[in-house]
Design an enzyme around this catalytic site. Structure first.
Site, PDB file in Angstrom:
ATOM      1  N   GLY A   1       3.290   0.624   5.763  1.00  0.00           N
ATOM      2  CA  GLY A   1       5.083   1.340   5.891  1.00  0.00           C
ATOM      3  C   GLY A   1       4.302   1.636   7.156  1.00  0.00           C
ATOM      4  O   GLY A   1       4.653   2.687   8.128  1.00  0.00           O
TER       5      GLY A   1
ATOM      6  N   GLN B   1      -1.488   4.456  14.620  1.00  0.00           N
ATOM      7  CA  GLN B   1      -0.241   3.356  14.654  1.00  0.00           C
ATOM      8  C   GLN B   1      -0.084   3.412  15.817  1.00  0.00           C
ATOM      9  O   GLN B   1       1.117   2.547  16.237  1.00  0.00           O
ATOM     10  CB  GLN B   1       0.910   3.662  13.776  1.00  0.00           C
TER      11      GLN B   1
ATOM     12  N   CYS C   1     -10.901  29.138 -20.964  1.00  0.00           N
ATOM     13  CA  CYS C   1     -10.636  29.872 -22.123  1.00  0.00           C
ATOM     14  C   CYS C   1     -11.701  29.454 -23.050  1.00  0.00           C
ATOM     15  O   CYS C   1     -12.758  29.009 -23.187  1.00  0.00           O
ATOM     16  CB  CYS C   1      -9.365  30.511 -22.694  1.00  0.00           C
TER      17      CYS C   1
ATOM     18  N   LEU D   1       0.836  -1.220   0.278  1.00  0.00           N
ATOM     19  CA  LEU D   1      -0.166   0.207  -0.577  1.00  0.00           C
ATOM     20  C   LEU D   1       0.607   0.710   0.068  1.00  0.00           C
ATOM     21  O   LEU D   1       1.517   1.489   0.932  1.00  0.00           O
ATOM     22  CB  LEU D   1      -0.448   0.139   1.545  1.00  0.00           C
TER      23      LEU D   1
HETATM   24  P1  ATP Z   1       3.862   6.763   4.689  1.00  0.00           P
HETATM   25  O1  ATP Z   1       3.233   6.405   6.160  1.00  0.00           O
HETATM   26  O2  ATP Z   1       4.027   6.073   3.421  1.00  0.00           O
HETATM   27  O3  ATP Z   1       4.543   7.961   5.271  1.00  0.00           O
HETATM   28  P2  ATP Z   1       2.044   8.136   5.362  1.00  0.00           P
HETATM   29  O4  ATP Z   1       2.577   8.793   6.670  1.00  0.00           O
HETATM   30  O5  ATP Z   1       0.999   9.193   5.046  1.00  0.00           O
HETATM   31  O6  ATP Z   1       2.557   7.709   4.385  1.00  0.00           O
HETATM   32  P3  ATP Z   1       0.387   6.216   7.238  1.00  0.00           P
HETATM   33  O7  ATP Z   1      -0.831   7.757   7.391  1.00  0.00           O
HETATM   34  O8  ATP Z   1       1.143   6.712   8.210  1.00  0.00           O
HETATM   35  O9  ATP Z   1       0.674   7.861   5.677  1.00  0.00           O
HETATM   36  O10 ATP Z   1      -0.138   5.775   7.234  1.00  0.00           O
HETATM   37  C1  ATP Z   1       0.292   4.286   6.698  1.00  0.00           C
HETATM   38  C2  ATP Z   1       0.206   3.126   5.784  1.00  0.00           C
HETATM   39  O11 ATP Z   1      -0.812   3.099   5.255  1.00  0.00           O
HETATM   40  C3  ATP Z   1       1.197   3.808   5.291  1.00  0.00           C
HETATM   41  O12 ATP Z   1       2.378   3.707   5.372  1.00  0.00           O
HETATM   42  C4  ATP Z   1       1.001   3.131   3.490  1.00  0.00           C
HETATM   43  O13 ATP Z   1       1.331   1.479   3.505  1.00  0.00           O
HETATM   44  C5  ATP Z   1      -0.348   3.239   3.784  1.00  0.00           C
HETATM   45  N1  ATP Z   1      -1.562   4.383   3.350  1.00  0.00           N
HETATM   46  C6  ATP Z   1      -1.658   5.777   3.526  1.00  0.00           C
HETATM   47  N2  ATP Z   1      -2.372   6.067   2.989  1.00  0.00           N
HETATM   48  C7  ATP Z   1      -2.251   5.662   1.694  1.00  0.00           C
HETATM   49  C8  ATP Z   1      -3.023   6.138   0.197  1.00  0.00           C
HETATM   50  N3  ATP Z   1      -3.581   7.164  -0.038  1.00  0.00           N
HETATM   51  N4  ATP Z   1      -2.356   5.214  -0.941  1.00  0.00           N
HETATM   52  C9  ATP Z   1      -2.081   3.267  -0.515  1.00  0.00           C
HETATM   53  N5  ATP Z   1      -1.654   3.802   1.265  1.00  0.00           N
HETATM   54  C10 ATP Z   1      -1.577   4.679   1.965  1.00  0.00           C
HETATM   55 MG    MG Z   2       3.062   7.168   8.108  1.00  0.00          MG
END
Ligand code: ATP
Ligand code: MG
Length: 502
Positions: free
Chosen positions: A288, A297, A451, A184
Protein backbone atom coordinates in the site's frame (compact mmCIF):
# COMPACT_ATOMS: atom_id res chain seq x y z
CA UNK A 1 -35.61 -18.65 -20.81
CA UNK A 2 -37.68 -19.31 -17.69
CA UNK A 3 -40.11 -16.61 -16.67
CA UNK A 4 -39.44 -15.32 -13.18
CA UNK A 5 -41.31 -17.12 -10.44
CA UNK A 6 -42.81 -15.24 -7.49
CA UNK A 7 -39.79 -13.94 -5.66
CA UNK A 8 -37.16 -15.08 -8.15
CA UNK A 9 -35.57 -12.39 -10.23
CA UNK A 10 -33.51 -12.43 -13.39
CA UNK A 11 -30.69 -10.01 -14.09
CA UNK A 12 -29.10 -9.03 -17.33
CA UNK A 13 -25.35 -8.68 -16.76
CA UNK A 14 -23.13 -6.69 -19.12
CA UNK A 15 -19.39 -7.21 -19.49
CA UNK A 16 -16.87 -4.40 -19.73
CA UNK A 17 -15.38 -3.22 -23.02
CA UNK A 18 -12.04 -4.61 -21.87
CA UNK A 19 -13.53 -8.11 -21.97
CA UNK A 20 -15.62 -7.78 -25.13
CA UNK A 21 -12.76 -6.41 -27.25
CA UNK A 22 -10.43 -9.33 -26.50
CA UNK A 23 -9.81 -12.06 -29.07
CA UNK A 24 -12.52 -14.74 -29.14
CA UNK A 25 -10.33 -17.24 -27.30
CA UNK A 26 -9.32 -14.83 -24.53
CA UNK A 27 -12.85 -13.51 -24.20
CA UNK A 28 -14.14 -17.05 -23.84
CA UNK A 29 -11.69 -17.70 -21.01
CA UNK A 30 -12.57 -14.43 -19.24
CA UNK A 31 -16.31 -15.02 -19.56
CA UNK A 32 -16.07 -18.56 -18.27
CA UNK A 33 -14.14 -17.27 -15.26
CA UNK A 34 -16.78 -14.63 -14.62
CA UNK A 35 -19.53 -17.29 -14.76
CA UNK A 36 -17.59 -19.43 -12.28
CA UNK A 37 -16.96 -16.45 -9.96
CA UNK A 38 -20.61 -15.41 -10.06
CA UNK A 39 -21.72 -18.94 -9.16
CA UNK A 40 -19.31 -18.93 -6.24
CA UNK A 41 -20.45 -15.45 -5.14
CA UNK A 42 -24.15 -16.34 -5.26
CA UNK A 43 -23.52 -19.55 -3.32
CA UNK A 44 -21.32 -17.79 -0.73
CA UNK A 45 -24.13 -15.33 -0.03
CA UNK A 46 -26.81 -18.03 -0.12
CA UNK A 47 -28.82 -16.33 -2.86
CA UNK A 48 -31.75 -18.60 -3.78
CA UNK A 49 -32.68 -19.72 -7.35
CA UNK A 50 -29.06 -19.17 -8.38
CA UNK A 51 -28.20 -19.87 -11.99
CA UNK A 52 -25.81 -18.20 -14.39
CA UNK A 53 -26.25 -18.54 -18.13
CA UNK A 54 -23.54 -17.40 -20.54
CA UNK A 55 -25.22 -15.91 -23.63
CA UNK A 56 -21.94 -14.53 -25.02
CA UNK A 57 -23.09 -10.90 -25.50
CA UNK A 58 -24.38 -10.90 -21.93
CA UNK A 59 -24.93 -13.14 -18.92
CA UNK A 60 -28.30 -13.97 -17.46
CA UNK A 61 -28.30 -14.42 -13.71
CA UNK A 62 -31.15 -15.89 -11.69
CA UNK A 63 -31.53 -15.05 -8.03
CA UNK A 64 -33.70 -12.87 -5.86
CA UNK A 65 -33.28 -9.23 -4.79
CA UNK A 66 -30.25 -10.17 -2.66
CA UNK A 67 -28.33 -10.93 -5.88
CA UNK A 68 -28.08 -7.16 -6.45
CA UNK A 69 -25.46 -6.83 -3.70
CA UNK A 70 -23.47 -9.72 -5.14
CA UNK A 71 -23.49 -8.25 -8.66
CA UNK A 72 -22.32 -4.89 -7.35
CA UNK A 73 -19.20 -6.58 -5.99
CA UNK A 74 -18.20 -9.15 -8.59
CA UNK A 75 -15.32 -7.83 -10.64
CA UNK A 76 -15.85 -8.11 -14.40
CA UNK A 77 -19.49 -6.99 -14.12
CA UNK A 78 -19.73 -3.67 -15.92
CA UNK A 79 -23.40 -3.04 -15.20
CA UNK A 80 -26.58 -5.01 -14.66
CA UNK A 81 -30.33 -4.62 -14.90
CA UNK A 82 -33.10 -6.39 -12.99
CA UNK A 83 -35.45 -7.78 -15.65
CA UNK A 84 -39.04 -6.73 -15.06
CA UNK A 85 -40.80 -8.83 -17.69
CA UNK A 86 -40.50 -11.10 -20.72
CA UNK A 87 -42.47 -11.22 -23.98
CA UNK A 88 -42.30 -13.21 -27.21
CA UNK A 89 -40.49 -11.20 -29.87
CA UNK A 90 -43.65 -9.92 -31.60
CA UNK A 91 -44.73 -6.33 -31.81
CA UNK A 92 -48.28 -6.70 -30.41
CA UNK A 93 -47.12 -8.74 -27.41
CA UNK A 94 -44.20 -6.42 -26.66
CA UNK A 95 -46.54 -3.43 -26.72
CA UNK A 96 -49.18 -5.16 -24.60
CA UNK A 97 -46.77 -6.38 -21.92
CA UNK A 98 -44.68 -3.20 -22.03
CA UNK A 99 -47.81 -1.17 -21.39
CA UNK A 100 -48.82 -3.33 -18.43
CA UNK A 101 -45.34 -3.05 -16.94
CA UNK A 102 -44.66 0.67 -17.39
CA UNK A 103 -47.97 2.49 -17.76
CA UNK A 104 -48.05 3.42 -14.06
CA UNK A 105 -44.35 4.17 -13.78
CA UNK A 106 -44.29 6.81 -16.53
CA UNK A 107 -47.43 8.67 -15.34
CA UNK A 108 -46.72 12.39 -14.97
CA UNK A 109 -43.07 11.92 -15.96
CA UNK A 110 -40.97 12.24 -19.08
CA UNK A 111 -39.92 8.96 -20.67
CA UNK A 112 -38.31 7.27 -23.65
CA UNK A 113 -38.48 3.74 -25.03
CA UNK A 114 -35.20 2.28 -26.19
CA UNK A 115 -35.35 -1.04 -27.99
CA UNK A 116 -32.15 -2.95 -28.76
CA UNK A 117 -31.75 -5.93 -31.05
CA UNK A 118 -29.42 -8.76 -30.28
CA UNK A 119 -28.86 -11.91 -32.36
CA UNK A 120 -31.36 -12.93 -34.98
CA UNK A 121 -34.51 -11.05 -33.88
CA UNK A 122 -36.12 -9.47 -36.96
CA UNK A 123 -38.33 -6.89 -35.38
CA UNK A 124 -37.29 -3.29 -36.06
CA UNK A 125 -36.11 -1.50 -32.93
CA UNK A 126 -37.42 1.79 -34.32
CA UNK A 127 -40.93 0.35 -34.71
CA UNK A 128 -40.91 -0.88 -31.12
CA UNK A 129 -39.73 2.53 -29.90
CA UNK A 130 -42.52 4.29 -31.77
CA UNK A 131 -45.36 1.86 -31.09
CA UNK A 132 -44.68 1.19 -27.39
CA UNK A 133 -43.76 4.86 -26.96
CA UNK A 134 -47.15 5.91 -28.33
CA UNK A 135 -49.03 3.29 -26.27
CA UNK A 136 -47.52 4.64 -23.03
CA UNK A 137 -48.28 8.23 -23.98
CA UNK A 138 -51.50 9.31 -22.21
CA UNK A 139 -50.54 11.10 -19.01
CA UNK A 140 -46.81 11.18 -19.82
CA UNK A 141 -44.42 13.09 -22.09
CA UNK A 142 -41.80 11.66 -24.38
CA UNK A 143 -38.36 13.16 -23.92
CA UNK A 144 -35.68 11.42 -25.91
CA UNK A 145 -32.75 13.49 -24.63
CA UNK A 146 -33.15 13.45 -20.85
CA UNK A 147 -36.06 11.18 -19.94
CA UNK A 148 -36.91 10.58 -16.27
CA UNK A 149 -37.80 6.96 -17.08
CA UNK A 150 -36.15 4.93 -19.83
CA UNK A 151 -37.96 1.74 -20.78
CA UNK A 152 -35.48 -0.69 -22.33
CA UNK A 153 -36.58 -3.61 -24.51
CA UNK A 154 -33.85 -6.09 -25.38
CA UNK A 155 -34.99 -8.28 -28.27
CA UNK A 156 -33.19 -11.60 -28.62
CA UNK A 157 -34.00 -14.74 -30.65
CA UNK A 158 -35.31 -16.29 -27.40
CA UNK A 159 -37.69 -13.41 -26.65
CA UNK A 160 -37.81 -9.80 -25.47
CA UNK A 161 -36.79 -8.63 -21.97
CA UNK A 162 -37.88 -5.42 -20.27
CA UNK A 163 -35.91 -3.34 -17.77
CA UNK A 164 -35.59 0.28 -16.78
CA UNK A 165 -32.60 0.36 -14.42
CA UNK A 166 -28.94 0.13 -15.35
CA UNK A 167 -26.95 -0.36 -12.14
CA UNK A 168 -23.16 0.03 -12.30
CA UNK A 169 -21.08 -3.00 -11.34
CA UNK A 170 -17.53 -2.71 -10.01
CA UNK A 171 -15.98 -3.10 -13.50
CA UNK A 172 -12.48 -4.51 -13.79
CA UNK A 173 -11.62 -8.07 -14.82
CA UNK A 174 -12.87 -11.37 -13.40
CA UNK A 175 -10.67 -12.36 -10.44
CA UNK A 176 -8.27 -15.11 -11.48
CA UNK A 177 -7.65 -14.19 -15.14
CA UNK A 178 -4.40 -12.35 -14.30
CA UNK A 179 -2.59 -14.95 -12.23
CA UNK A 180 -1.77 -14.85 -8.54
CA UNK A 181 -0.13 -12.40 -6.12
CA UNK A 182 0.25 -11.89 -2.38
CA UNK A 183 -0.71 -8.61 -0.71
CA UNK A 184 1.23 -7.42 2.32
CA UNK A 185 -1.63 -6.45 4.59
CA UNK A 186 -1.09 -4.31 7.67
CA UNK A 187 -4.80 -3.66 8.16
CA UNK A 188 -4.34 0.11 7.69
CA UNK A 189 -6.26 2.07 5.05
CA UNK A 190 -3.59 1.77 2.37
CA UNK A 191 -2.83 -1.92 2.17
CA UNK A 192 -6.52 -2.95 2.06
CA UNK A 193 -7.31 -0.44 -0.71
CA UNK A 194 -4.17 -1.51 -2.62
CA UNK A 195 -5.29 -5.14 -2.44
CA UNK A 196 -8.74 -4.17 -3.73
CA UNK A 197 -7.27 -2.44 -6.80
CA UNK A 198 -5.23 -5.49 -7.69
CA UNK A 199 -8.19 -7.85 -7.19
CA UNK A 200 -10.15 -5.54 -9.48
CA UNK A 201 -7.60 -6.12 -12.23
CA UNK A 202 -8.29 -9.85 -12.14
CA UNK A 203 -5.54 -11.07 -9.81
CA UNK A 204 -6.16 -13.97 -7.44
CA UNK A 205 -4.92 -12.48 -4.20
CA UNK A 206 -3.68 -14.04 -0.97
CA UNK A 207 -2.51 -12.07 2.04
CA UNK A 208 0.56 -11.94 4.25
CA UNK A 209 0.42 -10.27 7.64
CA UNK A 210 3.47 -9.70 9.83
CA UNK A 211 2.31 -9.59 13.41
CA UNK A 212 4.30 -6.97 15.31
CA UNK A 213 1.87 -6.24 18.13
CA UNK A 214 -0.01 -9.20 19.58
CA UNK A 215 -3.33 -11.00 19.36
CA UNK A 216 -5.80 -8.12 19.44
CA UNK A 217 -4.02 -6.45 16.52
CA UNK A 218 -4.01 -9.74 14.66
CA UNK A 219 -7.75 -10.11 15.09
CA UNK A 220 -8.35 -6.69 13.57
CA UNK A 221 -6.16 -7.50 10.58
CA UNK A 222 -7.95 -10.83 10.13
CA UNK A 223 -11.24 -8.91 10.10
CA UNK A 224 -9.90 -6.57 7.39
CA UNK A 225 -8.71 -9.56 5.33
CA UNK A 226 -12.12 -11.18 5.79
CA UNK A 227 -13.87 -8.15 4.32
CA UNK A 228 -11.69 -8.46 1.21
CA UNK A 229 -12.25 -12.23 1.07
CA UNK A 230 -15.99 -12.29 1.78
CA UNK A 231 -17.04 -9.27 -0.27
CA UNK A 232 -14.65 -9.10 -3.21
CA UNK A 233 -12.81 -12.39 -3.81
CA UNK A 234 -14.82 -15.00 -5.66
CA UNK A 235 -13.88 -18.10 -7.56
CA UNK A 236 -11.06 -19.20 -5.21
CA UNK A 237 -10.27 -19.60 -1.50
CA UNK A 238 -8.21 -16.65 -0.27
CA UNK A 239 -5.60 -17.41 2.40
CA UNK A 240 -4.06 -15.25 5.08
CA UNK A 241 -0.47 -16.12 6.01
CA UNK A 242 0.34 -14.88 9.50
CA UNK A 243 4.04 -14.50 10.22
CA UNK A 244 5.15 -13.83 13.79
CA UNK A 245 7.38 -10.73 13.52
CA UNK A 246 7.88 -10.12 17.24
CA UNK A 247 11.37 -11.75 17.11
CA UNK A 248 12.18 -9.42 14.18
CA UNK A 249 11.06 -6.38 16.18
CA UNK A 250 13.23 -7.44 19.12
CA UNK A 251 16.26 -7.96 16.88
CA UNK A 252 15.75 -4.60 15.17
CA UNK A 253 15.48 -2.77 18.50
CA UNK A 254 18.67 -4.21 19.84
CA UNK A 255 20.86 -4.59 16.75
CA UNK A 256 19.99 -1.89 14.21
CA UNK A 257 20.59 1.87 14.26
CA UNK A 258 17.14 3.31 15.20
CA UNK A 259 17.19 5.64 12.19
CA UNK A 260 17.23 2.62 9.88
CA UNK A 261 14.73 0.45 11.71
CA UNK A 262 11.75 1.31 9.46
CA UNK A 263 13.66 0.79 6.22
CA UNK A 264 15.23 -2.48 7.33
CA UNK A 265 11.85 -3.67 8.65
CA UNK A 266 10.30 -3.03 5.23
CA UNK A 267 13.13 -4.94 3.57
CA UNK A 268 12.45 -7.90 5.82
CA UNK A 269 8.77 -7.69 4.90
CA UNK A 270 9.66 -7.72 1.21
CA UNK A 271 11.95 -10.71 1.75
CA UNK A 272 9.40 -12.70 3.73
CA UNK A 273 6.58 -11.70 1.36
CA UNK A 274 8.65 -12.82 -1.63
CA UNK A 275 9.33 -16.15 0.05
CA UNK A 276 5.61 -16.76 0.59
CA UNK A 277 4.89 -15.66 -3.00
CA UNK A 278 7.43 -18.10 -4.41
CA UNK A 279 6.13 -20.94 -2.25
CA UNK A 280 2.55 -20.52 -3.44
CA UNK A 281 3.55 -19.84 -7.05
CA UNK A 282 2.49 -16.18 -7.01
CA UNK A 283 4.07 -13.70 -9.40
CA UNK A 284 4.11 -10.51 -7.33
CA UNK A 285 3.79 -8.84 -3.95
CA UNK A 286 1.38 -5.93 -3.49
CA UNK A 287 1.95 -3.09 -1.01
CA UNK A 288 0.00 0.00 0.00
CA UNK A 289 2.96 2.32 -0.45
CA UNK A 290 2.25 5.83 -1.77
CA UNK A 291 5.09 8.14 -2.70
CA UNK A 292 6.11 10.43 0.15
CA UNK A 293 3.30 9.33 2.49
CA UNK A 294 5.60 8.38 5.37
CA UNK A 295 9.34 8.44 5.90
CA UNK A 296 9.93 4.93 4.55
CA UNK A 297 8.15 5.86 1.32
CA UNK A 298 10.39 8.59 -0.07
CA UNK A 299 11.70 7.75 -3.53
CA UNK A 300 15.18 7.12 -2.15
CA UNK A 301 13.93 4.87 0.62
CA UNK A 302 11.72 2.86 -1.73
CA UNK A 303 14.78 2.40 -3.94
CA UNK A 304 16.75 1.19 -0.90
CA UNK A 305 14.01 -1.26 0.12
CA UNK A 306 13.38 -2.57 -3.40
CA UNK A 307 16.48 -4.85 -3.73
CA UNK A 308 15.05 -7.10 -0.99
CA UNK A 309 12.16 -8.16 -3.24
CA UNK A 310 12.65 -11.44 -5.05
CA UNK A 311 9.48 -11.01 -7.14
CA UNK A 312 7.72 -8.12 -8.89
CA UNK A 313 6.40 -5.43 -6.50
CA UNK A 314 3.04 -3.83 -7.31
CA UNK A 315 2.23 -0.50 -5.65
CA UNK A 316 -1.20 0.45 -6.99
CA UNK A 317 -1.53 3.51 -4.71
CA UNK A 318 1.81 5.07 -5.57
CA UNK A 319 0.29 8.33 -6.88
CA UNK A 320 -2.72 8.70 -4.61
CA UNK A 321 -3.32 11.15 -1.78
CA UNK A 322 -4.16 9.83 1.67
CA UNK A 323 -7.65 11.46 1.58
CA UNK A 324 -8.48 9.65 -1.66
CA UNK A 325 -7.30 6.35 -0.22
CA UNK A 326 -9.40 6.81 2.91
CA UNK A 327 -12.44 7.67 0.78
CA UNK A 328 -11.89 4.51 -1.27
CA UNK A 329 -11.67 2.39 1.89
CA UNK A 330 -15.35 3.22 2.46
CA UNK A 331 -16.22 1.65 -0.90
CA UNK A 332 -14.10 -1.38 -0.06
CA UNK A 333 -15.80 -1.71 3.34
CA UNK A 334 -12.62 -1.61 5.43
CA UNK A 335 -12.85 2.00 6.65
CA UNK A 336 -14.15 1.37 10.20
CA UNK A 337 -11.75 -1.51 10.86
CA UNK A 338 -8.75 0.37 9.47
CA UNK A 339 -9.57 3.30 11.77
CA UNK A 340 -9.07 0.96 14.73
CA UNK A 341 -5.84 -0.44 13.29
CA UNK A 342 -4.32 3.05 13.34
CA UNK A 343 -4.18 2.78 17.13
CA UNK A 344 -1.63 -0.02 16.87
CA UNK A 345 1.29 1.82 15.38
CA UNK A 346 4.45 -0.03 16.23
CA UNK A 347 8.05 1.02 16.05
CA UNK A 348 8.24 4.65 15.04
CA UNK A 349 11.70 5.96 15.84
CA UNK A 350 12.14 9.63 16.53
CA UNK A 351 14.04 10.69 13.42
CA UNK A 352 13.93 8.02 10.73
CA UNK A 353 16.23 8.30 7.78
CA UNK A 354 14.50 9.78 4.71
CA UNK A 355 17.18 9.32 2.08
CA UNK A 356 18.78 6.00 2.87
CA UNK A 357 21.77 4.91 0.83
CA UNK A 358 21.54 1.32 -0.34
CA UNK A 359 25.00 0.48 1.10
CA UNK A 360 24.05 1.89 4.50
CA UNK A 361 20.85 -0.17 4.56
CA UNK A 362 22.78 -3.25 3.42
CA UNK A 363 25.14 -2.63 6.29
CA UNK A 364 22.36 -2.27 8.89
CA UNK A 365 20.48 -5.28 7.58
CA UNK A 366 23.75 -7.21 7.64
CA UNK A 367 23.85 -6.84 11.43
CA UNK A 368 20.90 -9.24 11.68
CA UNK A 369 21.36 -12.98 11.56
CA UNK A 370 20.49 -14.55 8.18
CA UNK A 371 18.88 -17.30 10.27
CA UNK A 372 16.29 -14.90 11.68
CA UNK A 373 13.69 -14.77 8.92
CA UNK A 374 13.41 -18.17 7.16
CA UNK A 375 12.13 -20.15 10.19
CA UNK A 376 9.54 -17.45 10.99
CA UNK A 377 8.18 -17.71 7.45
CA UNK A 378 8.28 -21.51 7.61
CA UNK A 379 6.34 -21.55 10.87
CA UNK A 380 3.64 -19.15 9.64
CA UNK A 381 -0.02 -19.94 10.17
CA UNK A 382 -2.20 -20.20 7.08
CA UNK A 383 -5.86 -19.29 7.56
CA UNK A 384 -8.66 -20.06 5.10
CA UNK A 385 -10.36 -16.67 5.21
CA UNK A 386 -13.72 -17.69 3.82
CA UNK A 387 -14.18 -20.51 6.31
CA UNK A 388 -12.75 -18.71 9.28
CA UNK A 389 -14.89 -17.00 11.89
CA UNK A 390 -12.97 -14.18 13.53
CA UNK A 391 -14.27 -15.33 16.95
CA UNK A 392 -12.36 -18.61 16.52
CA UNK A 393 -9.14 -16.73 16.98
CA UNK A 394 -10.25 -15.48 20.37
CA UNK A 395 -10.56 -18.89 21.97
CA UNK A 396 -7.33 -20.10 20.46
CA UNK A 397 -5.24 -17.33 21.95
CA UNK A 398 -6.91 -16.77 25.30
CA UNK A 399 -4.30 -18.59 27.39
CA UNK A 400 -0.66 -17.72 27.78
CA UNK A 401 2.18 -19.60 29.48
CA UNK A 402 4.48 -16.67 30.14
CA UNK A 403 4.33 -12.99 30.98
CA UNK A 404 5.46 -11.01 27.89
CA UNK A 405 7.95 -8.23 28.46
CA UNK A 406 6.20 -5.05 29.58
CA UNK A 407 2.80 -6.69 30.14
CA UNK A 408 0.59 -5.38 32.92
CA UNK A 409 -0.28 -8.31 35.17
CA UNK A 410 -3.70 -8.20 36.83
CA UNK A 411 -4.42 -10.27 39.93
CA UNK A 412 -8.15 -11.07 39.72
CA UNK A 413 -8.44 -12.62 43.19
CA UNK A 414 -10.02 -11.04 46.28
CA UNK A 415 -7.85 -8.41 47.98
CA UNK A 416 -6.94 -10.52 51.04
CA UNK A 417 -5.37 -13.14 48.71
CA UNK A 418 -3.57 -10.39 46.79
CA UNK A 419 -2.22 -8.96 50.07
CA UNK A 420 -0.86 -12.38 51.05
CA UNK A 421 1.00 -12.88 47.73
CA UNK A 422 0.96 -11.37 44.25
CA UNK A 423 3.09 -11.25 41.13
CA UNK A 424 5.62 -8.38 41.34
CA UNK A 425 4.08 -5.23 39.92
CA UNK A 426 0.62 -6.82 39.51
CA UNK A 427 -2.39 -4.64 40.20
CA UNK A 428 -5.39 -6.02 42.04
CA UNK A 429 -8.72 -5.91 40.20
CA UNK A 430 -11.01 -8.68 41.50
CA UNK A 431 -13.09 -10.30 38.73
CA UNK A 432 -16.32 -8.31 39.11
CA UNK A 433 -14.44 -5.06 39.37
CA UNK A 434 -12.40 -5.90 36.26
CA UNK A 435 -15.49 -6.86 34.23
CA UNK A 436 -17.10 -3.52 35.06
CA UNK A 437 -14.02 -1.40 34.52
CA UNK A 438 -11.67 -2.91 31.96
CA UNK A 439 -12.95 -0.46 29.30
CA UNK A 440 -11.10 2.31 31.17
CA UNK A 441 -7.74 0.54 30.91
CA UNK A 442 -5.13 1.73 28.44
CA UNK A 443 -5.75 0.07 25.08
CA UNK A 444 -2.22 -0.20 23.83
CA UNK A 445 -0.94 -2.35 26.66
CA UNK A 446 -0.86 -6.11 26.92
CA UNK A 447 -2.61 -7.60 29.98
CA UNK A 448 -2.03 -10.93 31.68
CA UNK A 449 -4.77 -11.95 34.12
CA UNK A 450 -4.58 -14.61 36.77
CA UNK A 451 -6.94 -16.15 39.29
CA UNK A 452 -6.62 -19.38 41.36
CA UNK A 453 -7.12 -21.75 38.38
CA UNK A 454 -6.90 -19.42 35.40
CA UNK A 455 -10.45 -20.24 34.31
CA UNK A 456 -12.50 -17.28 35.49
CA UNK A 457 -9.77 -14.92 34.40
CA UNK A 458 -9.95 -16.59 30.95
CA UNK A 459 -13.62 -15.60 30.67
CA UNK A 460 -12.75 -11.97 31.39
CA UNK A 461 -9.73 -12.05 29.05
CA UNK A 462 -12.07 -13.28 26.32
CA UNK A 463 -14.45 -10.37 26.93
CA UNK A 464 -11.50 -7.99 26.84
CA UNK A 465 -10.23 -9.48 23.57
CA UNK A 466 -13.67 -9.13 22.02
CA UNK A 467 -13.56 -5.46 22.99
CA UNK A 468 -10.23 -5.11 21.17
CA UNK A 469 -7.81 -5.45 24.11
CA UNK A 470 -4.76 -7.66 24.08
CA UNK A 471 -5.49 -9.71 27.18
CA UNK A 472 -4.66 -13.28 28.22
CA UNK A 473 -5.23 -15.57 31.12
CA UNK A 474 -2.20 -17.30 32.66
CA UNK A 475 -2.75 -21.01 31.95
CA UNK A 476 -3.05 -23.00 35.19
CA UNK A 477 -3.65 -19.95 37.42
CA UNK A 478 -1.67 -18.85 40.48
CA UNK A 479 0.25 -22.08 41.05
CA UNK A 480 1.43 -22.29 37.44
CA UNK A 481 2.44 -18.62 37.50
CA UNK A 482 4.56 -19.18 40.62
CA UNK A 483 6.22 -22.20 39.01
CA UNK A 484 6.99 -20.16 35.88
CA UNK A 485 8.45 -17.32 37.99
CA UNK A 486 10.70 -19.78 39.75
CA UNK A 487 11.89 -21.26 36.46
CA UNK A 488 12.64 -17.76 35.13
CA UNK A 489 14.41 -16.71 38.31
CA UNK A 490 11.94 -13.88 38.90
CA UNK A 491 11.70 -12.92 42.56
CA UNK A 492 8.88 -11.19 44.34
CA UNK A 493 10.98 -8.05 44.73
CA UNK A 494 11.58 -7.58 40.97
CA UNK A 495 10.50 -4.16 39.76
CA UNK A 496 7.80 -3.79 37.15
CA UNK A 497 9.19 -3.93 33.59
CA UNK A 498 8.10 -0.93 31.49
CA UNK A 499 6.09 -1.49 28.31
CA UNK A 500 8.38 -0.99 25.28
CA UNK A 501 5.40 0.34 23.30
CA UNK A 502 4.87 3.26 25.70
P1 ATP B 1 -1.08 0.90 5.56
O1 ATP B 1 -0.06 1.38 4.56
O2 ATP B 1 -1.79 -0.30 5.14
O3 ATP B 1 -1.99 1.99 6.01
P2 ATP B 1 0.87 1.34 7.48
O4 ATP B 1 0.73 2.78 7.13
O5 ATP B 1 0.93 0.87 8.89
O6 ATP B 1 -0.28 0.52 6.82
P3 ATP B 1 3.29 1.50 6.09
O7 ATP B 1 4.33 1.75 7.09
O8 ATP B 1 2.73 2.61 5.28
O9 ATP B 1 2.09 0.73 6.75
O10 ATP B 1 3.81 0.31 5.19
C1 ATP B 1 3.75 0.28 3.80
C2 ATP B 1 3.22 -1.04 3.32
O11 ATP B 1 3.97 -2.13 3.88
C3 ATP B 1 1.79 -1.29 3.75
O12 ATP B 1 0.88 -0.65 2.91
C4 ATP B 1 1.73 -2.79 3.64
O13 ATP B 1 1.57 -3.22 2.31
C5 ATP B 1 3.11 -3.22 4.13
N1 ATP B 1 3.05 -3.48 5.59
C6 ATP B 1 3.33 -2.61 6.59
N2 ATP B 1 3.16 -3.20 7.80
C7 ATP B 1 2.77 -4.48 7.54
C8 ATP B 1 2.45 -5.60 8.37
N3 ATP B 1 2.47 -5.53 9.69
N4 ATP B 1 2.08 -6.75 7.75
C9 ATP B 1 2.03 -6.84 6.40
N5 ATP B 1 2.33 -5.81 5.59
C10 ATP B 1 2.70 -4.65 6.13
MG1 MG C 1 0.79 3.46 4.74
Amino acid sequence: MTPASQSARSFLVRLGGEVTTKSRRVRQRFQQKLVQNLRDALAAHQVPFRQVENQWSRLLVQGDDSATEVLRRTFGVQSFSPIEGFAPCQLEQIVQIGKQLYHQRVQGRTYAVRAHRSGGCRLSAQRVNETLGAALNPGATVNLDRPEVTVHVLMTPQGAMFYHQVIPGPGGLPVGVQGKAVALLSGGFDSAVAAWHVLRRGVELHYVFFNLAGAAYQRLVVSVAKVLADLWSYGYRPQLHVVDFEPVVRALRTQVNPKYVQVVLKRLMYRAGSQVAQEIDAQAIVTGEALGQVSSQTLKNLAAIQPAAQVLVLRPLIGLDKEDIIAQSRTVGTYALSCKVQEYCALVPEKPVTAARIEAVDNEEGKLSPELLPPLVQQRRVLDLRRLEVEELVVESIYIDHVPQGAQVIDCRPDYQYDAWHYPGAINLPLEELIDNFKHLQRRRCYVLYCPFGLQSAAVAEKMQQAGFEAYSFRGGTAALRRWMQAQGITEDDPLVPDPRD
